[in-house]
Enzyme design. Structure first.
Site, short mmCIF file in Angstrom:
data_model
loop_
_atom_site.label_atom_id
_atom_site.label_comp_id
_atom_site.label_asym_id
_atom_site.label_seq_id
_atom_site.Cartn_x
_atom_site.Cartn_y
_atom_site.Cartn_z
N GLY A 277 0.72 -1.19 0.08
CA GLY A 277 -0.11 -0.09 -0.10
C GLY A 277 0.89 1.19 -0.04
O GLY A 277 1.89 1.18 -0.43
N SER A 278 0.28 2.28 0.46
CA SER A 278 0.98 3.54 0.59
C SER A 278 2.24 3.73 1.21
O SER A 278 2.33 3.08 2.25
CB SER A 278 0.04 4.73 0.88
OG SER A 278 -0.13 4.70 2.46
N SER A 279 3.21 4.49 0.79
CA SER A 279 4.46 4.49 1.77
C SER A 279 4.24 5.26 3.06
O SER A 279 5.04 5.04 4.08
CB SER A 279 5.20 5.53 0.85
OG SER A 279 5.61 5.10 -0.46
N ARG A 280 3.23 6.31 3.16
CA ARG A 280 3.08 6.67 4.53
C ARG A 280 2.53 5.63 5.73
O ARG A 280 3.04 5.82 6.56
CB ARG A 280 1.91 7.86 4.42
CG ARG A 280 1.45 8.49 5.62
CD ARG A 280 0.44 9.49 5.43
NE ARG A 280 -0.75 8.94 4.78
CZ ARG A 280 -1.70 8.46 5.76
NH1 ARG A 280 -1.51 8.35 6.85
NH2 ARG A 280 -3.01 7.84 5.30
N ALA A 282 3.19 2.62 5.26
CA ALA A 282 4.20 1.66 5.65
C ALA A 282 5.12 2.11 6.24
O ALA A 282 5.68 1.29 7.17
CB ALA A 282 4.80 1.54 3.96
N GLU A 296 5.72 -3.59 0.24
CA GLU A 296 5.59 -3.19 -1.12
C GLU A 296 4.80 -1.92 -1.24
O GLU A 296 3.63 -2.12 -1.28
CB GLU A 296 4.90 -4.32 -2.10
CG GLU A 296 5.34 -3.98 -3.52
CD GLU A 296 4.18 -4.86 -4.33
OE1 GLU A 296 3.75 -4.30 -5.37
OE2 GLU A 296 3.96 -5.93 -3.95
N CYS A 331 0.23 -0.18 -8.84
CA CYS A 331 1.53 0.20 -8.26
C CYS A 331 2.78 0.30 -9.18
O CYS A 331 3.73 1.07 -8.89
CB CYS A 331 2.06 -0.24 -7.04
SG CYS A 331 2.18 -2.28 -7.16
#
Length: 557
Positions: A277-280, A282, A296, A331
């Site tokens: 999912g999103s980097s934030r 993560a 990922e 993605c």
């Protein structure tokens, strides 16, 4: 072969054992399914339950999911709140650190999962079953039938890849001779035990199923959370796996909001959590879970069209697919296209405009964007057009004659040209490289003398999963691949395609798919990915002797 003929063949070839006959009957129907994909609607809403400690259960709280095409309430999801996580915490706590199986414990379960995979892969290959899942995917994450069926196809191939003995081969060990007679060291692949998976909406079958089975193959006990908008797909897949022999206690399945799942992770202490999912989010999970994560995360993915021009029609088609298939909600979607000036003398740009323009809502080659509104995407376009020299290439309009609810986005495939020198300016770079998880891309142009500028633009990125270098010039490819890295210690493009047919999107059942350059990076699809994400290394040193004859206690050292 007709379904009737297939069923008759299976019946004639099956053994007389009750389990074989039951599976034969199951293949010829959808006895595992509790819904009919075509009939899910406001008048016939579907229900999604939770699975914990081997039992399907309701939570008492229902979240209503709107139909992404018309906004009508068409799925009711039984969601667990923070007061209802105790059974899930207890379930994970019952799994020991050494897992449900390992090379020394219950090794027959490796064979069990080879058999489950074989049966499940065979079932997904049946037209009735594959059509069911493709249409179910379309209902919750609208994409063309070909894209949805491709997701089912990749999933089926993955299961077939790990049938038979292939699961136990994942746990292959090695031995090294010791220092003296009777001593040997052995390296084993070891499960983590209790683990968690959190997966997104855009591939509701492929991503959760591939990661879930990898976790199970290696001996872990997973709790799975899928985005509630699409969780019905994996709920039905779990029922299929149970019908194929997977023990019902092996997987817990929870529907909840993010806050509840976060609390579950903090209380249950899974020894590893996989997040896609999103980097934030993560980064938050990595902090909350003390780094016990595999990620990922987001991808602002680039493609470079090299100076050697070939097969314009084909390259145009691949660029369109990479940017706009699944409405750009991958993605691995093409986010930034670098076009060498040599392509100016071709029909590339007119082809791209035509291909984008032929996509329509009727066949779902363009559709709702489930994480961004129309207004958000158009505002982003307007901000980009304020950059000197930028221009709209195509799109940027709301879809016509649609009933997509306002909470979702509905725009035509869009591309904005931004000059390369403007991209590199500090005041513009973050805006240009902001990931828009929808049918939206940036296009720029470069000359031979500007290749260092292209590389500089790539080096500054911090969220890049896949990449493509479209060229058959080996020296150009070598130069780009050797110099595409990140000076900020963030992810490097872990899945990079090179050559005339290079793309940014691809099927992860036949090759590694994931970021590089980050020790938290997760792969998917291959034996290497499964072993990296879902197992750790355990060393056992056997030292049996014999002790040398007439051995005496030596002086202290």
């Amino acid at each position: 072969m007709s379904m009737l003929r297939l069923c008759n063949r299976i019946k004639n070839n099956a053994s007389s054992s009750p389990s074989s006959l039951a599976f034969s009957r199951l293949i010829c129907s959808l006895q595992f399914a509790t819904v009919k994909a075509k009939e899910i609607s406001a008048s016939k809403p579907a229900e999604v339950l939770n699975l914990v400690q081997g039992k399907w259960m309701e939570s008492g709280h229902w979240n209503t999911i709107p139909d992404p095409l018309n906004g009508e309430s068409f799925i009711n999801v039984s969601e667990v709140d923070e007061n209802g996580i105790k059974p899930f915490v207890e379930s994970l706590s019952k799994c020991p650190k050494h897992g449900l199986h390992n090379p020394f414990k219950s090794p027959e379960r490796y064979l069990l999962y080879g058999d489950v995979s074989s049966k499940a892969g065979h079932m997904l290959s049946q037209p009735e079953v594959s059509d069911f899942f493709a249409k179910l995917i379309q209902r919750v994450s609208p994409k063309s039938y070909q894209q949805a069926l491709g997701e089912v196809y990749v999933t089926g191939n993955f299961l077939e890849n790990f049938s038979g003995d292939q699961v136990r081969f994942l746990a292959r060990s090695f031995g090294v001779p010791g220092n003296h007679l009777g001593q040997q060291s052995h390296g084993f692949r070891w499960p983590y035990g209790p683990v968690a998976l959190i997966t997104p909406f855009n591939f509701p079958l492929e991503i959760p199923l591939l990661q879930l089975m990898g976790a199970l193959y290696m001996g872990n006990k997973p709790v799975l959370k899928v985005d509630s908008k699409v969780c019905i797909v994996m709920e039905q897949m779990l029922r299929l796996l149970h019908a194929c022999g997977m023990p019902v206690e092996d997987v817990d399945f929870i529907n909840s909001d993010g806050m509840t799942m976060n609390k579950l992770l903090l209380e249950a202490h899974p020894r590893m959590t996989l997040f896609t999912g999103s980097s934030r989010i993560a980064d938050k999970l990595a902090y909350d879970l003390n780094g016990r994560v595999k990620l990922e995360d987001a991808g602002f993915d680039w493609k470079i069209l090299g100076p050697d021009v070939h097969e314009v029609d084909y390259v145009s088609w691949v660029c369109d697919q990479d940017a706009y298939a699944c409405s750009g909600q991958k993605c691995s979607a093409q986010s930034l296209l670098f076009v060498h000036e040599n392509w100016n003398n071709t029909s590339l740009m007119s082809h791209l405009s035509y291909l984008a323009g032929r996509r329509n809502l009727d066949n779902l080659t363009i559709g709702p964007v489930l994480t961004l509104t129309t207004e958000t995407m158009l505002d982003h376009k307007n901000s980009l057009l304020k950059i000197p020299g930028s221009k709209l290439l195509w799109g940027s309009e709301e879809l016509e004659n649609h009933s997509i609810p306002k909470i979702y986005g509905a725009i035509k495939p869009t591309a904005v040209f931004v000059p390369l020198d403007q991209i590199l300016k500090p005041e513009h770079y973050e805006l240009v490289t902001k990931e828009i998880f929808g049918p939206f891309q940036i296009v720029t142009e470069y000359k031979d003398s500007q290749i260092p500028m292209v590389l500089k633009a790539l080096e500054k990125m911090h969220a890049h999963l896949t990449a493509a270098v479209v060229s058959n010039d080996p020296l150009f490819i070598q130069d780009i691949l050797g110099k595409t890295y990140d000076n900020d210690d963030d992810d490097v493009n872990g899945t990079t395609y090179a050559g005339l047919r290079a793309r940014t999107t691809g099927a992860p059942q036949d090759h590694w798919f994931g970021p590089a350059g980050d020790p938290r990076g997760a792969g998917i699809g291959t034996p290497e990915a499964i072993k990296l994400v879902w197992s750790c290394h355990r060393e056992v040193i056997y030292d049996m002797g014999p002790v040398p004859h007439n051995w005496q206690i030596p002086p202290s050292t």
